[in-house]
Every structure is written in structure tokens, then in C-alpha cells.
Scaffold this motif. Structure first.
Motif, PDB file in Angstrom:
ATOM      1  N   GLY A  71       0.812  -1.215   0.000  1.00 24.06           N
ATOM      2  CA  GLY A  71       0.000   0.000   0.000  1.00 24.06           C
ATOM      3  C   GLY A  71       0.842   1.260   0.000  1.00 24.06           C
ATOM      4  N   MET A  72       1.972   1.247   0.708  1.00 24.63           N
ATOM      5  CA  MET A  72       2.866   2.405   0.731  1.00 24.63           C
ATOM      6  C   MET A  72       3.518   2.615  -0.633  1.00 24.63           C
ATOM      7  SD  MET A  72       4.559   1.700   4.472  1.00 24.63           S
ATOM      8  CE  MET A  72       3.492   1.293   5.858  1.00 24.63           C
ATOM      9  N   MET A  73       3.840   1.528  -1.319  1.00 23.81           N
ATOM     10  CA  MET A  73       4.375   1.642  -2.684  1.00 23.81           C
ATOM     11  C   MET A  73       3.338   2.248  -3.619  1.00 23.81           C
ATOM     12  SD  MET A  73       6.641  -1.762  -3.525  1.00 23.81           S
ATOM     13  CE  MET A  73       7.289  -1.051  -5.035  1.00 23.81           C
ATOM     14  N   VAL A  74       2.085   1.829  -3.479  1.00 31.43           N
ATOM     15  CA  VAL A  74       1.014   2.365  -4.319  1.00 31.43           C
ATOM     16  C   VAL A  74       0.885   3.883  -4.115  1.00 31.43           C
ATOM     17  CG1 VAL A  74      -1.473   2.351  -4.742  1.00 31.43           C
ATOM     18  CG2 VAL A  74      -0.259   0.197  -4.425  1.00 31.43           C
ATOM     19  N   LEU A  75       0.924   4.314  -2.849  1.00 28.10           N
ATOM     20  CA  LEU A  75       0.884   5.756  -2.573  1.00 28.10           C
ATOM     21  C   LEU A  75       2.065   6.467  -3.231  1.00 28.10           C
ATOM     22  CD1 LEU A  75      -0.117   5.702   1.210  1.00 28.10           C
ATOM     23  CD2 LEU A  75      -1.561   6.401  -0.707  1.00 28.10           C
ATOM     24  N   GLY A  76       3.246   5.856  -3.161  1.00 28.03           N
ATOM     25  CA  GLY A  76       4.420   6.447  -3.786  1.00 28.03           C
ATOM     26  C   GLY A  76       4.279   6.584  -5.285  1.00 28.03           C
ATOM     27  N   THR A  77       3.705   5.567  -5.945  1.00 25.54           N
ATOM     28  CA  THR A  77       3.553   5.630  -7.407  1.00 25.54           C
ATOM     29  C   THR A  77       2.575   6.731  -7.810  1.00 25.54           C
ATOM     30  OG1 THR A  77       1.826   3.919  -7.326  1.00 25.54           O
ATOM     31  CG2 THR A  77       4.076   3.184  -7.748  1.00 25.54           C
ATOM     32  N   TRP A  78       1.415   6.821  -7.105  1.00 20.50           N
ATOM     33  CA  TRP A  78       0.414   7.799  -7.522  1.00 20.50           C
ATOM     34  C   TRP A  78       0.935   9.224  -7.348  1.00 20.50           C
ATOM     35  CZ3 TRP A  78      -2.319  12.053  -6.248  1.00 20.50           C
ATOM     36  CH2 TRP A  78      -3.408  12.373  -7.062  1.00 20.50           C
ATOM     37  N   PHE A  79       1.496   9.516  -6.182  1.00 20.95           N
ATOM     38  CA  PHE A  79       1.938  10.886  -5.930  1.00 20.95           C
ATOM     39  C   PHE A  79       3.161  11.246  -6.775  1.00 20.95           C
ATOM     40  CE2 PHE A  79      -0.886  10.493  -2.336  1.00 20.95           C
ATOM     41  CZ  PHE A  79      -1.425  11.777  -2.247  1.00 20.95           C
ATOM     42  N   ALA A  80       3.986  10.262  -7.102  1.00 19.74           N
ATOM     43  CA  ALA A  80       5.112  10.538  -8.004  1.00 19.74           C
ATOM     44  C   ALA A  80       4.597  10.882  -9.395  1.00 19.74           C
ATOM     45  CB  ALA A  80       6.040   9.329  -8.066  1.00 19.74           C
ATOM     46  N   GLY A  81       3.585  10.147  -9.871  1.00 23.77           N
ATOM     47  CA  GLY A  81       3.013  10.462 -11.175  1.00 23.77           C
ATOM     48  C   GLY A  81       2.302  11.799 -11.194  1.00 23.77           C
ATOM     49  N   TRP A  82       1.576  12.102 -10.109  1.00 23.09           N
ATOM     50  CA  TRP A  82       0.830  13.359 -10.038  1.00 23.09           C
ATOM     51  C   TRP A  82       1.764  14.558  -9.992  1.00 23.09           C
ATOM     52  CZ3 TRP A  82       0.642  16.649  -5.613  1.00 23.09           C
ATOM     53  CH2 TRP A  82      -0.247  17.718  -5.731  1.00 23.09           C
ATOM     54  N   ALA A  83       2.788  14.502  -9.143  1.00 23.49           N
ATOM     55  CA  ALA A  83       3.726  15.622  -9.040  1.00 23.49           C
ATOM     56  C   ALA A  83       4.659  15.683 -10.243  1.00 23.49           C
ATOM     57  CB  ALA A  83       4.550  15.499  -7.754  1.00 23.49           C
ATOM     58  N   GLY A  84       4.991  14.534 -10.807  1.00 21.80           N
ATOM     59  CA  GLY A  84       5.944  14.506 -11.902  1.00 21.80           C
ATOM     60  C   GLY A  84       5.441  15.169 -13.160  1.00 21.80           C
ATOM     61  N   TYR A  85       4.143  15.004 -13.481  1.00 26.91           N
ATOM     62  CA  TYR A  85       3.663  15.610 -14.733  1.00 26.91           C
ATOM     63  C   TYR A  85       3.510  17.125 -14.601  1.00 26.91           C
ATOM     64  CZ  TYR A  85      -1.282  16.950 -13.950  1.00 26.91           C
ATOM     65  OH  TYR A  85      -2.430  17.575 -13.559  1.00 26.91           O
ATOM     66  N   GLN A  86       3.439  17.624 -13.354  1.00 28.22           N
ATOM     67  CA  GLN A  86       3.294  19.066 -13.159  1.00 28.22           C
ATOM     68  C   GLN A  86       4.630  19.779 -12.980  1.00 28.22           C
ATOM     69  OE1 GLN A  86      -0.448  20.186 -10.747  1.00 28.22           O
ATOM     70  NE2 GLN A  86       0.170  18.223  -9.854  1.00 28.22           N
ATOM     71  N   TRP A  87       5.532  19.165 -12.207  1.00 32.24           N
ATOM     72  CA  TRP A  87       6.761  19.880 -11.832  1.00 32.24           C
ATOM     73  C   TRP A  87       8.041  19.120 -12.176  1.00 32.24           C
ATOM     74  CZ3 TRP A  87       3.068  19.381  -7.558  1.00 32.24           C
ATOM     75  CH2 TRP A  87       2.171  20.451  -7.517  1.00 32.24           C
TER      76      TRP A  87
END
Length: 426
Positions: A71-87
Motif C-alpha cells: 500500500g505504501m508503494m502504491v501511494l508512492g507511485t500515484w503521488f510521483a506520477g501526479w507531481a511529476g507531470y506538473q513539476w
């Protein structure tokens, strides 16, 4: 056995394994067994497993069972994708680390502060991670949003903006490809060594190097610093540590938050490889990382070996499904080596050296190993290609078999999973 003796034994074991892999490649004709492509794929597949296992190691050495790594890995993937496409990729790295750390913090609050059963809390986080990320995707990536116009969907984020921040290592990747030329000769042992070295050094990005460096860094911190001693004492006997002035609660909190951050970093790595978040891209690697940690007997070196084993099995089946049948011959030869070592040990010890019960158990294990060797050798002779369903589950079957064998010699931290309360004695 001295530390130097253990290092020598490890080097001998690695050399013997390389020799065995080269021999199996020659016999089977499957060059992908030691090809650079297979080992490059294995490296990419082993890194997230190793990072998840490293997270489990930090938590469990402090006495907190963490099966919420997935579950912690899943959180890491989503927030990395969300922040990565913006910044960009740096923001993706920071966001993934923080998301995983927050998952670890939730687990610490539940288990350390409120005394919730560690397994129940971990299962809850494994349910919370995918559920929360799906909810956020439906809110932020729905049709009509800027993210949707950039290519997002409910199950995927837009691609990371800018470079994926994966420069190759200089020196190792530049210049004439001498290792590639030597690999193409298919000479016994030499081409195998060249293929392995090329796969592990060619186009290796910074995140891979960072993950590899975290292993010796973890070993140094946990086994050669005062903080590491306090952390491990919290996992062995927290009440004794408390009597010596150790803040056990704070130590456990730090360990579990770091554990979540490592799992989140594994998620970031997956996003960097695919250049975006995709729902389900962790594919159970958090659980396999936990298995690798247990296989490694809660130590960084063993964890690295376990992650490499699972990554190699997965990489080989992706590169060449026919080559997976070589595992049958490989396993048969390993069982033969085990039988030879056990027989030599029994002959050296002489009659009556072991208790009757232990001796009977050893003979039972040897008989089972002999039967397994015969079965594996017969399968290698008769099976040309495995069905796709069996090929796909090969890494998971290997995980179960390795854990079954490794469970004979494991010693987990004594207070792992034990509910701690200041002032109580157990």
C-alpha cells in the motif's frame, strides 16, 4: 566463523553460481540465461523489490511488522506520477518519498501509539493505498480537467514532464562496447561474465545506483552506529532498551516512517521506468520485497540476494519464455550439490555424532532433495516449453519455494510484532 571467512565463502559461492549458470547455458543452448538483456531487466525488476524489502527491514528490526509495504508503494507511485507531470522528476521523487513516509506514519500511529495488531494495520494500509489513489484519480483526472487533456485517465497519469532523470553512468556505459563483443562470442564463462557485467553497468541510471548504495548505508547505520544499536534493541527487547534510557516510541516511529519512505521510493522507481503512474503497476512487489527480506534473514546482504533472485526469475521469463525451463536443470544441479554437501558432512561427523531425532530429520530432508532432483531433471528432459500461465507465475512460485527452504534457518527479531507499552514487562 570470522567476518573475513564469511566474505571468502560468499565470493566462492558467487564464483560457483556463475560457473553453474555458464554450464547450464552451454547444455541447454539458452543464451538468455546470462545475457546482458536478461540481467538489465533483472536489475530493473529487482530494485523496487529491494527497496520495499529494505523498508520492511527497517521496521521489523525495530519490532514493527510491516506488511503494508504494498500500500505504501502504491501511494508512492500515484503521488510521483501526479507531481511529476506538473513539476518534473525531482518533484516526483520528493512526492513519492513523502507519500510513502505518510503511509508509514499512519502504520506507526496505529501500531506504536494505539497498539493495533500489526497485521491488521498492514492489511488496512494495503486496502487504503489503492482505494485512496483511485479516489484521487477520479477527482483529479476526470474528463474536463487539465490532467485529462494532458493524457490522464482514471487509471493513469500524464507522462512526467521533462527528462525522466535517468542519465547513464559515465565510464561504464561510454566508449567502445567491448563487453558486448565478448558476450556475442558465447564462449564458456568469459561471455557469461561479460554479459552479466554489461547488463549491470550499461545505461544504469542514478536511481538504480541510489538503491544499490542504500544497502551498505543501511548496514552501516543499523550495525555500526549508536542509533542503529538502539533501533535493533527496540526490536529485540524494548523493555531492556527502555531501562537504558532509549526512547523506544520515538525509535519505532523513525524506523516505520523510514520504512514507508523506502517503499515510496520503490514506487517512484516504477513511475520513472514507465514515465507515468499506472494503476496496479506495483503488481505485488511490496509482498515479494517482504519475502526477500525474510529470505535474507532480516539482513541487507541476504535481502539483496533475495531481491536479485526474484528479479532474475521475472526478467528471464520476460526475455525468453523457453529459457524458463532451464530452471529445472538449474534446480536439479543445486539439489545435487546440496546432497553432496550433506553426505560429506554426515561422513565427516561419523556415526552417533548427532541426536537420533535430528539425524532422522536430516535423512528425510536428503530423501526429499533426491526425489526433487529426479523430478526436476525429468521435467527438463521432457518439457520443451511451459504454458504461458505457468511462465507468468514462475517468480511467485519461486518466492514460495525459497521461503519454504529459508524458513529452516531464520531468526526474526525477538520482539517483532510484540505490543510495547512503557513500564510493562514481558
Amino acid at each position: 566463523m570470522t567476518r573475513v571467512g564469511k566474505y571468502h565463502l560468499t565470493l566462492i559461492g558467487v564464483a560457483a553460481l556463475l560457473l553453474l549458470m555458464s554450464l547450464v547455458r552451454i547444455i541447454t543452448g539458452q543464451n538468455d540465461i546470462t545475457s546482458s538483456g536478461t540481467f538489465y531487466a533483472a536489475l530493473l525488476l529487482a530494485v523496487p523489490i529491494g527497496l520495499a524489502g529494505l523498508g520492511g527491514l527497517w521496521a521489523e528490526r525495530a519490532g514493527v511488522v510491516n506488511i503494508g509495504l504494498e500500500g505504501m508503494m502504491v501511494l508512492g507511485t500515484w503521488f510521483a506520477g501526479w507531481a511529476g507531470y506538473q513539476w518534473g522528476p525531482v518533484a516526483a521523487l520528493v512526492a513519492g518519498l513523502l507519500a510513502g513516509a505518510i503511509g508509514g506514519l499512519i502504520h506507526a500511529v496505529a501500531t506504536v501509539t494505539f497498539g493495533v495488531d500489526h497485521i491488521i494495520s498492514g492489511v488496512a494500509i494495503n486496502l487504503l493505498g489503492p482505494g485512496a489513489t483511485r479516489f484521487l484519480s477520479e477527482v483529479l483526472y476526470k474528463e474536463g480537467t487539465p490532467a485529462a487533456s494532458a493524457g490522464a485517465g482514471i487509471t493513469t497519469s500524464p507522462a512526467i514532464s521533462g527528462s525522466t532523470w535517468s542519465p547513464s553512468l559515465p565510464v561504464l556505459s561510454d566508449g567502445p562496447d567491448l563487453l558486448g563483443k565478448l558476450e556475442s562470442t558465447h564462449w564458456f564463462l568469459l561471455s557469461d561474465l561479460a554479459g552479466i557485467l554489461r547488463g549491470l553497468t550499461h545505461n544504469v541510471n542514478i536511481l538504480v545506483l541510489l538503491a544499490v548504495l542504500l544497502l551498505p548505508l543501511t548496514y552501516f547505520v543499523l550495525w555500526h552506529t549508536a542509533f542503529g544499536l538502539r533501533l535493533r534493541s527496540a526490536g529485540e527487547n524494548p523493555w531492556a532498551a527502555e531501562s537504558l534510557g532509549v526512547n523506544v516510541y520515538l525509535t519505532k516511529y523513525i524506523a516505520v516512517v523510514v520504512s514507508g519512505a523506502f517503499a515510496g521510493l520503490g514506487g517512484v522507481f516504477l513511475v520513472f521506468v514507465s514515465t507515468k503512474y499506472v494503476e496496479g503497476q506495483t503488481a505485488g512487489r511490496g509482498f515479494i520485497g517482504l519475502a526477500a527480506m525474510i529470505f535474507g534473514n532480516w539482513r541487507p546482504g541476504g535481502l539483496a540476494a533475495g531481491a536479485a533472485l526474484f528479479g532474475y526469475a521475472d526478467g528471464l521469463q520476460l526475455r525468453d519464455q523457453k529459457a524458463v525451463t532451464s530452471f529445472f536443470l538449474f534446480g536439479a544441479v543445486l539439489l545435487l550439490a546440496y546432497l553432496v554437501m550433506r553426505a560429506r558432512s554426515l561422513l565427516t561427523a561419523g556415526p552417533g555424532a548427532e541426536p537420533a531425532a535430528r539425524g532422522a530429520r536430516q535423512y528425510t530432508l536428503m530423501a526429499a532433495a533426491a526425489l526433487g532432483m529426479v523430478v526436476l531433471f525429468w521435467l527438463w528432459l521432457t518439457v520443451d516449453e511451459l504454458p504461458n500461465e505457468f511462465v507468468f507465475i514462475t517468480p511467485h512460485v519461486l518466492t514460495l519455494l525459497v521461503l519454504l527452504v529459508a524458513s529452516q534457518r531464520l531468526r526474526m527479531p525477538k520482539a517483532d510484532g510484540v505490543r510495547y507499552r512503557r513500564g510493562e514487562q514481558h
